[in-house]
Design an enzyme around this catalytic site. Structure first.
Site, short mmCIF file in Angstrom:
data_model
loop_
_atom_site.label_atom_id
_atom_site.label_comp_id
_atom_site.label_asym_id
_atom_site.label_seq_id
_atom_site.Cartn_x
_atom_site.Cartn_y
_atom_site.Cartn_z
N SER A 18 -1.14 12.03 1.84
CA SER A 18 -1.70 12.83 2.93
C SER A 18 -3.17 13.14 2.67
O SER A 18 -3.95 13.30 3.61
CB SER A 18 -0.91 14.12 3.12
OG SER A 18 -0.98 14.88 1.93
N SER A 19 -3.55 13.20 1.40
CA SER A 19 -4.97 13.26 1.07
C SER A 19 -5.42 11.81 1.01
O SER A 19 -5.22 11.11 0.02
CB SER A 19 -5.16 13.96 -0.27
OG SER A 19 -6.50 13.85 -0.66
N TYR A 20 -5.97 11.33 2.12
CA TYR A 20 -6.07 9.89 2.35
C TYR A 20 -6.83 9.12 1.27
O TYR A 20 -6.52 7.96 0.99
CB TYR A 20 -6.71 9.63 3.73
CG TYR A 20 -6.32 8.28 4.28
CD1 TYR A 20 -5.00 8.02 4.67
CD2 TYR A 20 -7.24 7.26 4.38
CE1 TYR A 20 -4.62 6.78 5.13
CE2 TYR A 20 -6.87 6.02 4.85
CZ TYR A 20 -5.56 5.79 5.23
OH TYR A 20 -5.19 4.55 5.68
N CYS B 281 -4.31 0.89 -2.43
CA CYS B 281 -4.17 -0.38 -1.72
C CYS B 281 -3.12 -1.26 -2.40
O CYS B 281 -2.90 -1.16 -3.62
CB CYS B 281 -5.49 -1.15 -1.71
SG CYS B 281 -6.79 -0.38 -0.75
N ASN C 191 0.82 -1.21 0.00
CA ASN C 191 0.00 0.00 0.00
C ASN C 191 0.86 1.26 0.00
O ASN C 191 1.92 1.31 0.62
CB ASN C 191 -0.99 0.00 1.18
CG ASN C 191 -0.34 -0.22 2.53
OD1 ASN C 191 0.65 -0.94 2.65
ND2 ASN C 191 -0.89 0.39 3.56
N VAL C 192 0.37 2.27 -0.72
CA VAL C 192 1.06 3.55 -0.83
C VAL C 192 0.08 4.64 -0.41
O VAL C 192 -0.95 4.84 -1.07
CB VAL C 192 1.54 3.80 -2.28
CG1 VAL C 192 2.24 5.15 -2.38
CG2 VAL C 192 2.48 2.68 -2.73
N GLU C 193 0.40 5.30 0.70
CA GLU C 193 -0.53 6.31 1.24
C GLU C 193 -0.14 7.71 0.83
O GLU C 193 1.02 8.00 0.52
CB GLU C 193 -0.56 6.20 2.77
CG GLU C 193 -1.14 4.86 3.22
CD GLU C 193 -1.25 4.72 4.71
OE1 GLU C 193 -0.70 5.56 5.46
OE2 GLU C 193 -1.90 3.74 5.14
N GLU D 24 -3.30 -4.29 -3.24
CA GLU D 24 -3.88 -5.13 -4.30
C GLU D 24 -3.83 -4.42 -5.65
O GLU D 24 -3.48 -5.00 -6.68
CB GLU D 24 -5.34 -5.47 -3.98
CG GLU D 24 -5.54 -6.37 -2.78
CD GLU D 24 -5.64 -5.63 -1.46
OE1 GLU D 24 -5.10 -4.51 -1.33
OE2 GLU D 24 -6.25 -6.17 -0.54
N CYS E 256 -10.70 -4.36 0.10
CA CYS E 256 -11.80 -3.39 0.15
C CYS E 256 -12.68 -3.56 -1.10
O CYS E 256 -12.31 -4.25 -2.06
CB CYS E 256 -11.25 -1.97 0.24
SG CYS E 256 -10.55 -1.34 -1.29
N1 THU Z 1 -5.21 -1.45 2.61
C1 THU Z 1 -4.70 -2.24 1.60
O1 THU Z 1 -3.64 -1.93 1.04
N2 THU Z 1 -5.40 -3.34 1.24
C2 THU Z 1 -6.53 -3.80 1.86
O2 THU Z 1 -7.06 -4.83 1.47
C3 THU Z 1 -7.11 -3.02 2.94
C4 THU Z 1 -6.47 -1.73 3.26
C5 THU Z 1 -4.43 -0.28 3.06
C6 THU Z 1 -4.99 1.06 2.70
C7 THU Z 1 -4.36 1.91 3.79
O3 THU Z 1 -3.06 2.31 3.38
C8 THU Z 1 -4.23 1.00 4.98
O4 THU Z 1 -4.33 -0.31 4.46
C9 THU Z 1 -5.26 1.22 6.05
O5 THU Z 1 -6.53 1.14 5.59
#
Ligand code: THU
Length: 119
Positions: A45-47, A52, A41-43, A54, A85
């Site tokens: 700041s603008s959430y 994800c 996962n790559v986050e 996947e 998700c």
């Molecule tokens: N996230 C994923 O990468 N995959 C999932 O199946 C569920 C959630 C990430 C998104 C976010 O960076 C962090 O998990 C918390 O929700």
């Protein structure tokens, strides 16, 4: 059967960029022609712009012209297994017939679902 994929998902978790949630997710995706693509996962700041693990793995495979998926293994840094998700379920479904989804708690503790059963 999926030992290799599971190990790769657990390893891919290390590359998570998750400074906001501190929740690391790693994925290994198996394509129809038996190639494995990993993602984390790559986050942002603008959430809502967060991507994800996947979909990171999926776009790597798709842009490498591997567009049919057989299985995806998903590991997180949490104690419990996590389910993909809704957006990821939709996304993966467009590139698979009815792929296996392997939810990993630890290397020897995992559950296998069919993607269609998660809808
Ligand atoms: N996230 C994923 O990468 N995959 C999932 O199946 C569920 C959630 C990430 C998104 C976010 O960076 C962090 O998990 C918390 O929700």
């Amino acid at each position: 059967m999926y030992e290799d994929l599971i190990e790769k998902a657990l390893f891919a978790r290390k590359n998570s960029h998750s400074p906001y949630s501190k929740f690391k997710v790693g994925v290994a995706l198996l394509t129809k022609d038996n190639k494995v693509y990993t993602g984390a996962n790559v986050e942002c700041s603008s959430y809502s712009l967060t991507i994800c693990a996947e979909r990171v793995a999926a776009v790597k495979a798709i842009t490498d012209k591997h567009k049919v998926f057989k299985a995806v293994a998903i590991a997180s840094s949490g104690k419990e297994l996590i389910f993909p998700c809704g957006a990821c379920r939709q996304f993966l479904s467009e590139f698979s017939d009815n792929m296996d989804v392997i939810l990993i708690k630890s290397k020897n503790d995992y559950q296998i679902y069919k993607l269609q059963n998660l809808f």
